[in-house]
Design a protein around this motif. Structure first.
Motif, PDB file in Angstrom:
ATOM      1  N   SER A   1       0.917  -1.241  -0.122  1.00 51.57           N
ATOM      2  CA  SER A   1      -0.163   0.138  -0.071  1.00 51.57           C
ATOM      3  C   SER A   1       0.940   1.359  -0.178  1.00 51.57           C
ATOM      4  O   SER A   1       0.270   2.264  -0.390  1.00 51.57           O
ATOM      5  CB  SER A   1      -0.959   0.008   1.209  1.00 51.57           C
ATOM      6  OG  SER A   1      -0.276   0.175   2.251  1.00 51.57           O
ATOM      7  N   HIS A   2       2.136   1.206   0.334  1.00 51.66           N
ATOM      8  CA  HIS A   2       3.340   2.281   0.348  1.00 51.66           C
ATOM      9  C   HIS A   2       3.811   2.389  -0.962  1.00 51.66           C
ATOM     10  O   HIS A   2       4.457   3.258  -1.288  1.00 51.66           O
ATOM     11  CB  HIS A   2       4.217   2.044   1.314  1.00 51.66           C
ATOM     12  CG  HIS A   2       3.816   2.311   2.666  1.00 51.66           C
ATOM     13  ND1 HIS A   2       3.540   3.475   3.467  1.00 51.66           N
ATOM     14  CD2 HIS A   2       3.041   1.650   3.642  1.00 51.66           C
ATOM     15  CE1 HIS A   2       3.045   3.334   4.702  1.00 51.66           C
ATOM     16  NE2 HIS A   2       2.707   2.100   4.562  1.00 51.66           N
TER      17      HIS A   2
ATOM     18  N   PRO B   1      -1.660   4.781   2.207  1.00 59.66           N
ATOM     19  CA  PRO B   1      -1.048   3.677   3.106  1.00 59.66           C
ATOM     20  C   PRO B   1      -1.327   3.226   4.328  1.00 59.66           C
ATOM     21  O   PRO B   1      -1.925   4.235   5.222  1.00 59.66           O
ATOM     22  CB  PRO B   1       0.423   4.242   2.740  1.00 59.66           C
ATOM     23  CG  PRO B   1       0.303   5.622   2.983  1.00 59.66           C
ATOM     24  CD  PRO B   1      -1.248   6.051   2.063  1.00 59.66           C
TER      25      PRO B   1
ATOM     26  N   SER C   1      -0.902   2.371   7.853  1.00 62.17           N
ATOM     27  CA  SER C   1       0.162   2.542   9.074  1.00 62.17           C
ATOM     28  C   SER C   1       0.168   1.575   9.862  1.00 62.17           C
ATOM     29  O   SER C   1      -0.374   0.123   9.665  1.00 62.17           O
ATOM     30  CB  SER C   1      -0.595   3.768   9.774  1.00 62.17           C
ATOM     31  OG  SER C   1      -1.606   3.407  10.426  1.00 62.17           O
TER      32      SER C   1
END
Length: 466
Positions: free
Chosen positions: A30-31, A61, A63
């Protein structure tokens, strides 16, 4: 290579470790992967992707906290499937307590004869395959323990039971020529005659089930010759084993009455599914009704029914947990808004390939997407509005495009850790996911090869809608 190193290489991590690693990988992706979404429209009450509507959105993104929040989110999202596992476990526990299942299986094996056990394995593989073809997937969860009892009665193990039941139901459902969730949805989106092209799909499905039956018999012969080769050594079989010699089994009048309750309930469930649009929650409710009725008819007290229900929940609870944990992967993908990006990127990559290559790549991309969108109809609605027009441009018939999607979705269901129904059925056989992979992956390779050969034939003959 030393024996120690070889053992380490072949040792698979625990399923929970595997699933958690996938959740962490999703958070990392997702990053890296751009967030994006397709626009969707509601057609006949169902959300459908609008072709050409993909667009990037604000990155989201995951965490460190989000990664762990995806886990309770997965349990919340999968609550209906979790409960159907619990309710089917309760129903089986009460039916088993009544003695009906043990007497029925014992009588069946006695009548047919243990000497015909290989024939029984073949017939049951086809029977469970037909359940997948015509009945559905999660609808069959409650029937899986019957295969476990029968397998042990024949001298087999719980992995053989999983091959007979879970494997056959999954192959039958995934390659069914009349699957309303995959083929039906695909033909609706492609504006084609419903379930057209059934003959080629039927040949493929029958061939795959036949190969699975062959593999089940081969595995059975192997563990009969060398019991230490069993893939289910050490797994608790309590509640599945016959408690008496075969010649002592017969069905009593009360057993027939309990069986009538069970069969009547299943018939009502199927009518509800196909005529009234019932789904998981309604199925769970029917399982609970059968449980109470069977308990009363068999003369069990309220305390006995209650204690049996709690004991049964404790048996299937690990599997129910795995369902929720596996669904966390899908939730993590949605939180990061990367599912649509993956689907879009894979579909765009097909444009540069030759005709045969594009068909294979289309099926391969569906294999990948199935891990992120494990729902058959959901995957169809998300990807086919993109794949069908692209197939038209590439020169693939719509029948071939839908077959490529069906293969990618259906065959990978055999080892998809995000598919709640698969995890639930394995739980009913008490088979850990890592051991299942050792059994099923060689079979998956051959079934995929058979399926892709069929796909190449469909391209060669320019398979049309008829």
């Amino acid at each position: 290579m030393s024996k120690l190193r070889k053992k380490w290489l072949w040792q698979m991590p625990h399923p929970i470790v595997m699933l958690f690693a996938i959740i962490v990988l999703t958070a990392v992706l997702s990053h890296i992967i751009p967030a994006g979404l397709f626009e969707r429209e509601i057609v006949e009450g169902r959300s459908r992707v609008i072709p050409g509507s993909y667009h990037t959105v604000e990155p989201s993104p995951l965490s460190f906290l989000d990664t762990f929040l995806a886990i309770p989110g997965g349990f919340s999202s999968a609550i209906s499937i979790i409960f159907v596992v619990l309710s089917s476990g309760i129903m089986f526990g009460i039916l088993e307590k009544s003695g009906m299942i043990e007497n029925a299986v014992g009588t069946f094996v006695k009548k047919l004869g243990v000497e015909r056990r290989f024939l029984v394995v073949i017939l049951m593989t086809y029977m469970f395959g037909c359940l997948g073809i015509f009945i559905g997937y999660e609808n069959n969860i409650a029937l899986i323990p019957i295969a476990a009892i029968t397998s042990l009665a024949l001298g087999g193990d719980l992995m053989l039971a999983a091959g007979i039941s879970v494997g056959a139901v999954t192959v039958g459902f995934g390659l069914s020529p009349v699957n309303p969730y995959t083929v039906g949805t695909g033909h609706t989106l492609a504006e084609m005659p419903m379930f057209s092209g059934w003959f080629i799909r039927s040949v493929l499905c029958f061939s795959a089930l036949s190969f699975l039956a062959f593999c089940n018999v081969r595995y059975f012969k192997k563990i009969l010759a060398k019991p230490e080769k069993s893939l289910s050594l050490g797994i608790d079989t309590s509640g599945f084993k016959l408690s008496r010699p075969l010649n002592e089994y017969q069905l009593t009048g009360n057993n027939w009455l309990v069986m009538l309750v069970f069969v009547s309930g299943m018939v009502v469930m199927l009518i509800g599914v196909f005529s009234w649009g019932w789904y998981i929650n309604e199925i769970s409710a029917i399982f609970l009704m059968i449980s109470i009725a069977a308990g009363i008819v068999s003369g069990q007290s309220g305390r006995t029914i209650s204690e049996t229900a709690l004991k049964s929940v404790s048996v299937v609870a690990p599997g129910a947990f795995m369902v929720g944990f596996a669904t966390s992967i899908k939730v993590a993908m949605e939180m990061g808004n990367i599912s649509d990006t993956i689907a879009y990127t894979l579909s765009e990559g097909l444009k540069e390939l030759p005709l045969y290559g594009s068909a294979l790549a289309m099926s391969g991309s569906q294999c990948v997407i199935n891990f992120f969108i494990p729902s058959g109809s959901g995957q169809a609605l998300a990807t086919l509005p993109i794949m069908i027009p692209m197939g038209d441009v590439l020169g693939l018939t719509r029948q071939t495009t839908i077959l490529a999607y069906q293969i990618g979705d259906g065959v990978t269901n055999l080892f998809n850790p995000t598919l709640g129904g698969l995890i639930a059925m394995l739980a009913m056989c008490r088979i850990p996911f890592d051991r299942w992979l050792k059994f099923i992956m060689p079979i998956v390779g051959v079934v995929l090869l058979m399926s892709w050969i069929t796909l190449m034939i469909s391209v060669a003959i320019h398979w049309g809608p008829a």
